[in-house]
Design a protein around this motif. Structure first.
Motif, mmCIF file in Angstrom:
data_model
loop_
_atom_site.group_PDB
_atom_site.id
_atom_site.type_symbol
_atom_site.label_atom_id
_atom_site.label_comp_id
_atom_site.label_asym_id
_atom_site.label_seq_id
_atom_site.Cartn_x
_atom_site.Cartn_y
_atom_site.Cartn_z
ATOM 1 N N PRO A 26 55.618 2.003 77.258
ATOM 2 C CA PRO A 26 54.303 1.520 76.813
ATOM 3 C C PRO A 26 53.376 1.108 77.947
ATOM 4 N N ALA A 27 53.869 1.020 79.163
ATOM 5 C CA ALA A 27 53.039 0.732 80.347
ATOM 6 C C ALA A 27 52.372 -0.639 80.242
ATOM 7 N N PHE A 28 53.202 -1.685 80.350
ATOM 8 C CA PHE A 28 52.680 -3.050 80.388
ATOM 9 C C PHE A 28 52.000 -3.313 81.729
ATOM 10 N N MET A 29 51.121 -4.288 81.733
ATOM 11 C CA MET A 29 50.418 -4.658 82.956
ATOM 12 C C MET A 29 51.391 -5.080 84.057
ATOM 13 N N ASP A 30 52.288 -6.018 83.740
ATOM 14 C CA ASP A 30 53.196 -6.548 84.761
ATOM 15 C C ASP A 30 54.407 -7.166 84.058
ATOM 16 N N GLU A 31 55.315 -6.299 83.611
ATOM 17 C CA GLU A 31 56.465 -6.787 82.840
ATOM 18 C C GLU A 31 57.319 -7.786 83.613
ATOM 19 N N PRO A 32 57.616 -7.609 84.903
ATOM 20 C CA PRO A 32 58.443 -8.594 85.608
ATOM 21 C C PRO A 32 57.855 -10.001 85.586
ATOM 22 N N ASN A 33 56.529 -10.110 85.541
ATOM 23 C CA ASN A 33 55.871 -11.411 85.482
ATOM 24 C C ASN A 33 55.375 -11.753 84.078
ATOM 25 N N GLU A 34 55.944 -11.084 83.082
ATOM 26 C CA GLU A 34 55.722 -11.384 81.666
ATOM 27 C C GLU A 34 54.266 -11.236 81.241
ATOM 28 N N ASP A 35 53.593 -10.283 81.848
ATOM 29 C CA ASP A 35 52.260 -9.913 81.390
ATOM 30 C C ASP A 35 52.419 -8.634 80.577
ATOM 31 N N PHE A 36 52.446 -8.787 79.242
ATOM 32 C CA PHE A 36 52.731 -7.666 78.358
ATOM 33 C C PHE A 36 51.474 -7.052 77.759
ATOM 34 N N ARG A 37 50.345 -7.333 78.368
ATOM 35 C CA ARG A 37 49.160 -6.565 77.992
ATOM 36 C C ARG A 37 49.374 -5.102 78.380
ATOM 37 N N LEU A 38 48.698 -4.232 77.674
ATOM 38 C CA LEU A 38 48.866 -2.809 77.943
ATOM 39 C C LEU A 38 47.832 -2.322 78.945
ATOM 40 N N GLN A 39 48.266 -1.444 79.840
ATOM 41 C CA GLN A 39 47.335 -0.833 80.775
ATOM 42 C C GLN A 39 46.330 0.039 80.031
ATOM 43 N N ALA A 40 45.223 0.307 80.682
ATOM 44 C CA ALA A 40 44.138 1.050 80.026
ATOM 45 C C ALA A 40 44.579 2.426 79.564
ATOM 46 N N ASN A 41 45.490 3.044 80.307
ATOM 47 C CA ASN A 41 45.932 4.392 79.947
ATOM 48 C C ASN A 41 47.249 4.387 79.176
ATOM 49 N N SER A 42 47.635 3.250 78.617
ATOM 50 C CA SER A 42 48.907 3.153 77.900
ATOM 51 C C SER A 42 48.937 4.074 76.687
ATOM 52 N N PRO A 43 50.041 4.796 76.470
ATOM 53 C CA PRO A 43 50.178 5.614 75.258
ATOM 54 C C PRO A 43 50.429 4.769 74.012
ATOM 55 N N ALA A 44 50.534 3.442 74.178
ATOM 56 C CA ALA A 44 50.818 2.558 73.045
ATOM 57 C C ALA A 44 49.631 1.660 72.711
ATOM 58 N N ARG A 45 48.419 2.099 73.061
ATOM 59 C CA ARG A 45 47.242 1.246 72.898
ATOM 60 C C ARG A 45 46.999 0.796 71.478
ATOM 61 N N THR A 46 47.384 1.567 70.501
ATOM 62 C CA THR A 46 47.120 1.200 69.098
ATOM 63 C C THR A 46 48.328 0.531 68.437
ATOM 64 N N TYR A 47 49.300 0.126 69.264
ATOM 65 C CA TYR A 47 50.508 -0.489 68.741
ATOM 66 C C TYR A 47 50.650 -1.904 69.317
ATOM 67 N N GLY A 48 51.550 -2.671 68.709
ATOM 68 C CA GLY A 48 52.022 -3.899 69.332
ATOM 69 C C GLY A 48 51.055 -5.058 69.277
ATOM 70 N N TYR A 49 51.355 -6.020 70.138
ATOM 71 C CA TYR A 49 50.684 -7.323 70.202
ATOM 72 C C TYR A 49 49.243 -7.150 70.635
ATOM 73 N N LEU A 50 48.298 -7.611 69.788
ATOM 74 C CA LEU A 50 46.889 -7.392 70.052
ATOM 75 C C LEU A 50 46.169 -8.638 70.548
ATOM 76 N N ALA A 51 46.756 -9.798 70.307
ATOM 77 C CA ALA A 51 46.066 -11.035 70.659
ATOM 78 C C ALA A 51 45.977 -11.206 72.173
ATOM 79 N N PRO A 52 44.933 -11.852 72.689
ATOM 80 C CA PRO A 52 44.840 -12.083 74.141
ATOM 81 C C PRO A 52 45.939 -13.023 74.603
ATOM 82 N N ARG A 53 46.365 -12.833 75.836
ATOM 83 C CA ARG A 53 47.403 -13.663 76.426
ATOM 84 C C ARG A 53 46.869 -15.037 76.759
#
Length: 329
Positions: free
Chosen positions: A302-329
């Motif tokens: 899903p291409a998280f922003m920074d999984e090791p540092n627990e930033d699970f926002r999705l990158q702009a080109n993520s193939p999972a943009r329409t899935y998962g957690y939508l709320a801001p961190r």
């Protein structure tokens, strides 16, 4: 609103085969009367921590309570469940009303919740019970659980019923971030065939990452006994080192719909594992073919922003943009 509640403790020795008698709460709302319910309750912006609870919970809503909201609370470092919405414990004398209902659990942060040093779960400590959920619905109905972050607990979110013949129903679990929990991310259903059921509930737009840190094989979603007519869609599941995504060893499950999810495992694709009705499937193609689930789901990082540092926002080109957690961190 805005309270800090900490260092509440019960040190009574647990007694009997069920290890009862050691109980404390941080906040508890009990609807004991009928037919008139407790209504329009808001619990907001509180911090609860360092609680020694025994068989009780950090924040509990129990019995004849109808219409409430638990908003933007922080709960951490307690030895039993973080938030619990409860029914069928005899809190209200009339079964018809003995069920917390129409609740909203939104924007809470719940972490470091564990029963492993709680003698109500086994007196030889640590007892390795791993039984305390961050957010738990036990016999409640008609709740919305959304935009919460639950991590480093025994179980992230559990939707279940401990009472045989009783159901937890119409629960919506959506838009939550659930990661790094020990036993599993989300658990549904009774923990054995003698318990109650989870019915007509929706698990949608959640992100579950790196749960099952015990590496015991319970996966990101742990489907237990007696789940019926539930929907699991638009979620992102990324396994931990066990590579188990869904674990379901029971066959008493009917009418559940799984589709339009994103799955990923950090190992080889063919090592990703789903267990459905006690049958294992390696790789997503075998799982879809063998179960009929997830016909339109995908297996992709899903291409998280920074999984090791627990930033699970999705990158702009993520193939999972329409899935998962939508709320801001």
């Amino acid at each position: 609103m805005g309270n800090t509640i900490h260092t509440i403790a019960s040190y009574a020795p647990p007694e009997g085969p069920d290890l009862r008698g050691r109980d404390a709460h941080g906040i508890a709302i009990y609807g004991t009367e009928h037919p008139q319910a407790l209504r329009d309750i808001i619990i907001k912006d509180n911090e609860l921590y360092d609680l020694t609870l025994g068989s009780s919970e950090s924040l509990a809503v129990n019995g004849n309570v109808d219409t409430f909201a638990l908003l933007d609370n922080t709960i951490h470092d307690t030895d039993n469940i973080g938030i619990d919405l409860i029914g069928y414990e005899g809190t209200s004398e009339d079964d018809t009303y003995d069920q917390a209902r129409n609740g909203i659990v939104r924007g809470n942060e719940v972490y470091d919740i564990t029963s492993n040093n709680n003698p109500s779960y086994g007196i030889d400590l640590p007892n390795d019970s791993n039984a305390a959920g961050g957010i738990y619905v036990d016999g409640g109905k008609d709740h919305i659980i959304d935009q919460n972050r639950v991590y480093r607990s025994d179980i992230g979110i559990e939707v279940a019923s401990e009472h045989g013949g009783r159901s937890t129903s119409n629960i919506t679990v959506r838009d939550n971030l659930i990661h790094s929990n020990r036993l599993t991310g989300i658990a549904m259903g009774g923990y054995d065939e003698e318990r109650g059921s989870t019915e007509d509930s929706k698990i949608m737009y959640n992100t579950l990452v790196g749960n099952d840190t015990l590496n015991a094989g319970n996966g990101q979603l742990f489907m237990q006994a007696r789940t019926k007519n539930n929907t699991f869609m638009h979620n992102i599941l990324v396994s931990g080192s066990s590579e188990v995504l869904i674990y379901n060893e029971y066959t008493s499950n009917t009418g559940n719909v799984f589709d339009h999810n994103v799955y990923y495992s950090p190992g080889e694709q063919e090592d990703a594992l789903w267990v459905w009705k006690n049958k294992p499937y390696s790789g997503i193609a075998a799982y879809i073919k063998g179960t009929g689930n997830d016909a339109h789901s995908i297996y992709v990082n899903p291409a998280f922003m920074d999984e090791p540092n627990e930033d699970f926002r999705l990158q702009a080109n993520s193939p999972a943009r329409t899935y998962g957690y939508l709320a801001p961190r």
